[in-house]
Design a protein around this motif. Sequence first.
Motif, PDB file in Angstrom:
ATOM      1  N   TYR A  15      -4.226  -0.540 -20.871  1.00 22.57           N
ATOM      2  CA  TYR A  15      -4.059  -0.882 -19.456  1.00 22.57           C
ATOM      3  C   TYR A  15      -4.881  -2.120 -19.105  1.00 22.57           C
ATOM      4  N   TYR A  28      -4.225   2.463 -12.155  1.00 27.04           N
ATOM      5  CA  TYR A  28      -4.208   3.325 -13.341  1.00 27.04           C
ATOM      6  C   TYR A  28      -4.859   4.648 -13.002  1.00 27.04           C
ATOM      7  N   VAL A  33       0.472   4.434 -15.040  1.00 31.09           N
ATOM      8  CA  VAL A  33       0.338   3.085 -14.486  1.00 31.09           C
ATOM      9  C   VAL A  33       1.297   2.955 -13.301  1.00 31.09           C
TER      10      VAL A  33
END
Length: 195
Positions: A15, A28, A33
Amino acid sequence: MGVPKMKTKVSVEDYLAGEIISPIRHEYIDGEVYEMAGGSDNHNRILLDLAGILNANLRGSRCEVFSSDIKIRATRTVYYYPDLLVSCEENPDDSHFRNEPILIIEITSPSTRGIDRREKLLFYQAMASVQEYLIVEQDKMKAEVHRRQPNGGWMTHYFNESSDTVELQSINLTIPLPDLYVRVKLKPYVPFDED
């Protein structure tokens, strides 16, 4: 009958690496996500005016104001992009996020109002560094400050009158509520509005 598809979780490392190169911001939460939506003109007016007020107040201080391009790490597996944050960290782990904000500000929209007041509020209150969390409505003159008390509890202060002054003790600043709404097109007053 079709076979259910398993949703793949994204690691924190993937991420963070992806956010550096992505043209779109994502929050996140525990491997999930979520793409960030763009803001309205009212949202942007409030954000820019508040950022200017905060920046002027913090000039000469070791604390800095950051806009929605800098995320915060609420926990090891939760990252948010607040609209504004104030941090006094000298040497952050990463220039793309802050670990220890003292003040967090969210400007609500109809789609984020519930998340800002429930989910984010709980995560922000759990962060030891956070002293205050300011939530500002963008379509009506209304704000609330959630403030950590000396005993560790939290108290909420509400502002919705043009004579109200919003106090941010974490940065020693008071702002007349109407100063948050310069050039903002407000919705007409509706009695008993639950928002």
